[in-house]
Design a protein around this motif. Sequence first.
Motif, PDB file in Angstrom:
ATOM      1  N   VAL A  77      47.958  25.886  -6.240  1.00 33.55           N
ATOM      2  CA  VAL A  77      47.258  26.942  -5.473  1.00 33.55           C
ATOM      3  C   VAL A  77      45.986  27.121  -6.026  1.00 33.55           C
ATOM      4  O   VAL A  77      45.365  26.695  -7.086  1.00 33.55           O
ATOM      5  CB  VAL A  77      48.114  28.229  -6.194  1.00 33.55           C
ATOM      6  CG1 VAL A  77      47.188  29.700  -5.853  1.00 33.55           C
ATOM      7  CG2 VAL A  77      49.457  28.570  -5.768  1.00 33.55           C
ATOM      8  N   SER A  78      45.051  27.373  -4.784  1.00 30.32           N
ATOM      9  CA  SER A  78      43.547  27.459  -5.059  1.00 30.32           C
ATOM     10  C   SER A  78      43.243  28.854  -4.282  1.00 30.32           C
ATOM     11  O   SER A  78      43.645  29.202  -3.289  1.00 30.32           O
ATOM     12  CB  SER A  78      42.999  26.240  -4.306  1.00 30.32           C
ATOM     13  OG  SER A  78      41.670  26.337  -4.287  1.00 30.32           O
ATOM     14  N   ASN A  79      42.431  29.358  -5.216  1.00 30.07           N
ATOM     15  CA  ASN A  79      41.862  30.825  -4.522  1.00 30.07           C
ATOM     16  C   ASN A  79      40.471  31.148  -5.527  1.00 30.07           C
ATOM     17  O   ASN A  79      40.229  30.297  -6.444  1.00 30.07           O
ATOM     18  CB  ASN A  79      42.717  31.881  -4.464  1.00 30.07           C
ATOM     19  CG  ASN A  79      43.335  32.354  -5.858  1.00 30.07           C
ATOM     20  OD1 ASN A  79      42.455  32.510  -6.903  1.00 30.07           O
ATOM     21  ND2 ASN A  79      44.646  32.451  -6.202  1.00 30.07           N
ATOM     22  N   LYS A 103      39.832  29.242  -9.231  1.00 30.70           N
ATOM     23  CA  LYS A 103      38.326  28.567  -9.305  1.00 30.70           C
ATOM     24  C   LYS A 103      37.416  28.942 -10.532  1.00 30.70           C
ATOM     25  O   LYS A 103      37.169  28.286 -11.376  1.00 30.70           O
ATOM     26  CB  LYS A 103      37.691  28.601  -7.986  1.00 30.70           C
ATOM     27  CG  LYS A 103      38.359  27.741  -7.050  1.00 30.70           C
ATOM     28  CD  LYS A 103      38.330  26.424  -7.175  1.00 30.70           C
ATOM     29  CE  LYS A 103      39.076  25.533  -6.120  1.00 30.70           C
ATOM     30  NZ  LYS A 103      39.498  24.418  -6.484  1.00 30.70           N
ATOM     31  N   ALA A 104      37.222  30.209 -10.375  1.00 33.87           N
ATOM     32  CA  ALA A 104      36.463  30.799 -11.701  1.00 33.87           C
ATOM     33  C   ALA A 104      37.374  30.659 -12.926  1.00 33.87           C
ATOM     34  O   ALA A 104      36.517  30.330 -13.948  1.00 33.87           O
ATOM     35  CB  ALA A 104      36.448  32.125 -11.366  1.00 33.87           C
ATOM     36  N   THR A 108      29.174  22.977 -17.067  1.00 39.68           N
ATOM     37  CA  THR A 108      27.750  22.963 -16.903  1.00 39.68           C
ATOM     38  C   THR A 108      27.213  22.890 -15.572  1.00 39.68           C
ATOM     39  O   THR A 108      26.280  23.491 -14.804  1.00 39.68           O
ATOM     40  CB  THR A 108      26.930  22.338 -17.894  1.00 39.68           C
ATOM     41  OG1 THR A 108      27.545  22.924 -19.216  1.00 39.68           O
ATOM     42  CG2 THR A 108      25.354  22.493 -17.871  1.00 39.68           C
ATOM     43  N   VAL A 109      27.708  21.399 -15.180  1.00 41.49           N
ATOM     44  CA  VAL A 109      27.439  20.953 -13.726  1.00 41.49           C
ATOM     45  C   VAL A 109      27.846  21.942 -12.531  1.00 41.49           C
ATOM     46  O   VAL A 109      26.957  22.270 -11.721  1.00 41.49           O
ATOM     47  CB  VAL A 109      27.940  19.622 -13.593  1.00 41.49           C
ATOM     48  CG1 VAL A 109      27.701  18.890 -11.859  1.00 41.49           C
ATOM     49  CG2 VAL A 109      27.287  18.556 -14.736  1.00 41.49           C
ATOM     50  N   LEU A 110      29.132  22.633 -12.811  1.00 43.10           N
ATOM     51  CA  LEU A 110      29.576  23.028 -11.808  1.00 43.10           C
ATOM     52  C   LEU A 110      28.745  24.442 -11.654  1.00 43.10           C
ATOM     53  O   LEU A 110      28.586  25.142 -10.652  1.00 43.10           O
ATOM     54  CB  LEU A 110      31.010  23.550 -12.327  1.00 43.10           C
ATOM     55  CG  LEU A 110      32.038  22.593 -11.932  1.00 43.10           C
ATOM     56  CD1 LEU A 110      33.190  22.886 -12.464  1.00 43.10           C
ATOM     57  CD2 LEU A 110      32.080  22.131 -10.316  1.00 43.10           C
ATOM     58  N   ASP A 111      28.557  25.242 -12.857  1.00 40.10           N
ATOM     59  CA  ASP A 111      27.565  26.281 -13.048  1.00 40.10           C
ATOM     60  C   ASP A 111      26.145  26.275 -12.050  1.00 40.10           C
ATOM     61  O   ASP A 111      25.798  26.890 -11.336  1.00 40.10           O
ATOM     62  CB  ASP A 111      27.207  26.753 -14.088  1.00 40.10           C
ATOM     63  CG  ASP A 111      28.503  27.781 -14.907  1.00 40.10           C
ATOM     64  OD1 ASP A 111      29.421  27.944 -13.980  1.00 40.10           O
ATOM     65  OD2 ASP A 111      28.500  27.635 -16.052  1.00 40.10           O
ATOM     66  N   ARG A 112      25.452  25.006 -12.368  1.00 39.84           N
ATOM     67  CA  ARG A 112      24.260  24.485 -11.729  1.00 39.84           C
ATOM     68  C   ARG A 112      24.324  24.360 -10.382  1.00 39.84           C
ATOM     69  O   ARG A 112      23.312  24.461  -9.490  1.00 39.84           O
ATOM     70  CB  ARG A 112      23.520  23.336 -12.389  1.00 39.84           C
ATOM     71  CG  ARG A 112      23.155  23.846 -13.748  1.00 39.84           C
ATOM     72  CD  ARG A 112      22.594  22.570 -14.575  1.00 39.84           C
ATOM     73  NE  ARG A 112      22.127  23.107 -15.949  1.00 39.84           N
ATOM     74  CZ  ARG A 112      21.792  22.379 -16.898  1.00 39.84           C
ATOM     75  NH1 ARG A 112      21.799  20.927 -16.667  1.00 39.84           N
ATOM     76  NH2 ARG A 112      21.625  22.650 -18.054  1.00 39.84           N
TER      77      ARG A 112
END
Length: 189
Positions: free
Chosen positions: A158-160, A164-165, A184-188
């Motif tokens: 499941v992906s929503n 993800k968050a 950190t990379v995802l946040d950037r």
Amino acid sequence: MECAMAEELEEQETERLCFAIGEIGNAGTEERDHADYFLEYIVKPVLSPAPFNYRVVRADEIADPGIISEQIIDALFDAGLVVADMTNHNANAFYELSVRHMVEKPVVQMIVDTQRPPFDVADFRAISYSLKNPKSIEAAKLELHKAVSRIQEPDFKVSNPITKARGRIELAQSQDSSDQLIATVLDRL
């Protein structure tokens, strides 16, 4: 022994439940006609018979006495599948969709072809349809069949927006420095 069998039977029933959410409207209105036709011509013909064998239910079809909002939330938590019609951007439907996202269980989003999903769920696939066009109805049924077939595959995840968050939060809070770096990379990004 009987209690375990009853629990297993109840679990099988909820796995075979498809809860349909969307704008319902009052009897005799355009909104109710749309909701009824959506179920009658797209959802039930695909999900009720084999190979899926779902019992498709919408909130107004719950016959049990009790508190309506509680019954809806129970269905959102327990159903094996939810089909969400986002047509007309109904506030109740989006509230229910967010509850379903929170429990991280499968949802298929659908919307009439003249509308677009709102921002928060726009990047999540939605099957478009038109109840005015028989070819569109058939195409939507085919897409719904494909989506539910994929959901039933053992490797489906499941992906929503909530999964993800939560995944990013878990990475950031991990004790593993590699996970923290990925967060950190995802946040950037």
